[in-house]
Motif scaffolding. Sequence first.
Motif, short mmCIF file in Angstrom:
data_model
loop_
_atom_site.label_atom_id
_atom_site.label_comp_id
_atom_site.label_asym_id
_atom_site.label_seq_id
_atom_site.Cartn_x
_atom_site.Cartn_y
_atom_site.Cartn_z
N GLU A 35 0.84 -1.20 0.00
CA GLU A 35 0.00 0.00 0.00
C GLU A 35 0.88 1.26 0.00
OE1 GLU A 35 -3.83 2.00 2.17
OE2 GLU A 35 -2.61 0.65 3.38
N ALA A 36 1.95 1.25 0.77
CA ALA A 36 2.86 2.40 0.81
C ALA A 36 3.49 2.64 -0.56
CB ALA A 36 3.94 2.20 1.87
N THR A 37 3.86 1.58 -1.26
CA THR A 37 4.42 1.71 -2.59
C THR A 37 3.41 2.31 -3.55
OG1 THR A 37 5.90 -0.16 -2.22
CG2 THR A 37 5.49 0.45 -4.50
N PHE A 38 2.18 1.84 -3.47
CA PHE A 38 1.10 2.37 -4.30
C PHE A 38 0.88 3.85 -3.99
CE2 PHE A 38 -3.44 3.39 -4.69
CZ PHE A 38 -3.61 3.18 -6.05
N LEU A 39 0.82 4.18 -2.71
CA LEU A 39 0.60 5.57 -2.31
C LEU A 39 1.75 6.48 -2.76
CD1 LEU A 39 -0.88 5.07 1.26
CD2 LEU A 39 -2.07 5.99 -0.74
N GLY B 189 20.23 19.22 -4.42
CA GLY B 189 20.03 18.48 -3.17
C GLY B 189 18.57 18.11 -2.98
N GLU B 190 17.69 19.04 -3.26
CA GLU B 190 16.26 18.77 -3.12
C GLU B 190 15.83 17.69 -4.10
OE1 GLU B 190 11.92 20.98 -3.35
OE2 GLU B 190 13.73 22.17 -3.54
N GLU B 191 16.30 17.77 -5.31
CA GLU B 191 15.96 16.78 -6.33
C GLU B 191 16.45 15.39 -5.93
OE1 GLU B 191 17.31 18.10 -10.16
OE2 GLU B 191 16.25 20.01 -9.96
N GLN B 192 17.62 15.33 -5.31
CA GLN B 192 18.20 14.05 -4.92
C GLN B 192 17.38 13.34 -3.84
OE1 GLN B 192 21.14 12.43 -5.89
NE2 GLN B 192 21.34 13.88 -7.57
N PHE B 193 16.89 14.11 -2.88
CA PHE B 193 16.25 13.50 -1.72
C PHE B 193 14.73 13.58 -1.71
CE2 PHE B 193 20.58 14.27 -0.38
CZ PHE B 193 20.90 13.05 0.19
N GLN B 194 14.14 14.18 -2.71
CA GLN B 194 12.68 14.33 -2.75
C GLN B 194 11.98 12.97 -2.78
OE1 GLN B 194 11.56 17.46 -2.42
NE2 GLN B 194 9.53 16.68 -2.16
N SER B 195 12.54 12.01 -3.49
CA SER B 195 11.90 10.69 -3.55
C SER B 195 11.87 10.02 -2.17
CB SER B 195 12.61 9.79 -4.55
OG SER B 195 13.94 9.51 -4.13
N PHE B 196 12.89 10.27 -1.34
CA PHE B 196 12.90 9.71 0.01
C PHE B 196 11.78 10.31 0.85
CE2 PHE B 196 17.50 9.28 -1.08
CZ PHE B 196 17.54 7.89 -1.09
N LEU B 197 11.56 11.61 0.69
CA LEU B 197 10.50 12.29 1.43
C LEU B 197 9.13 11.74 1.02
CD1 LEU B 197 9.44 14.46 3.36
CD2 LEU B 197 9.53 16.06 1.43
N VAL B 198 8.92 11.59 -0.28
CA VAL B 198 7.64 11.07 -0.77
C VAL B 198 7.42 9.65 -0.24
CG1 VAL B 198 6.37 10.35 -2.84
CG2 VAL B 198 7.56 12.54 -2.80
N ARG B 199 8.46 8.84 -0.25
CA ARG B 199 8.35 7.46 0.24
C ARG B 199 7.98 7.43 1.72
NH1 ARG B 199 7.09 2.38 -1.20
NH2 ARG B 199 7.73 1.06 0.50
N GLN B 200 8.64 8.28 2.52
CA GLN B 200 8.35 8.32 3.95
C GLN B 200 6.93 8.82 4.22
OE1 GLN B 200 10.01 7.21 6.74
NE2 GLN B 200 11.20 6.21 5.12
N GLN B 201 6.49 9.79 3.44
CA GLN B 201 5.12 10.28 3.60
C GLN B 201 4.12 9.17 3.27
OE1 GLN B 201 5.56 13.70 1.06
NE2 GLN B 201 5.68 15.09 2.80
N ALA B 202 4.39 8.43 2.23
CA ALA B 202 3.51 7.32 1.84
C ALA B 202 3.49 6.24 2.92
CB ALA B 202 3.96 6.73 0.50
N GLU B 203 4.64 5.94 3.50
CA GLU B 203 4.69 4.93 4.56
C GLU B 203 3.91 5.39 5.79
OE1 GLU B 203 8.74 3.76 5.33
OE2 GLU B 203 8.99 2.99 3.30
N GLN B 204 4.00 6.66 6.13
CA GLN B 204 3.26 7.18 7.28
C GLN B 204 1.76 7.16 7.02
OE1 GLN B 204 4.42 7.82 10.38
NE2 GLN B 204 6.27 6.92 9.50
#
Length: 95
Positions: A31-35, A56-71
């Motif tokens: 579900e987190a992956t889908f989100l 820097g923002e471009e490099q780490f933005q995907s990590f932020l999106v992933r963490q938001q989806a997991e939460q």
Amino acid sequence: MDPLFPSALHVNPRSDTPSDYALREVAQKLEATFLAEMLKSAGLGQSRSSMGGGAGEEQFQSFLVRQQAEQIAKSGGIGLSETLFNALKEAQNEK
């Protein structure tokens, strides 16, 4: 269970076996992956054109999106993890 943050795992220690718990974790990860993909499609994670964070923002933005989806998934999500859990449980019982 905290009423403000219901858990998508709905773990009941009396009824969930270790394999049920593992299936729930897998369903929540799916579900987190889908989100995460839905959030990316909605534009979350795109660099801002004015005063953005640069490379820097471009490099780490995907990590932020992933963490938001997991939460989101951990706090109840959209109900997809429960549907996935039931399907996985049914498939496991058919073996």
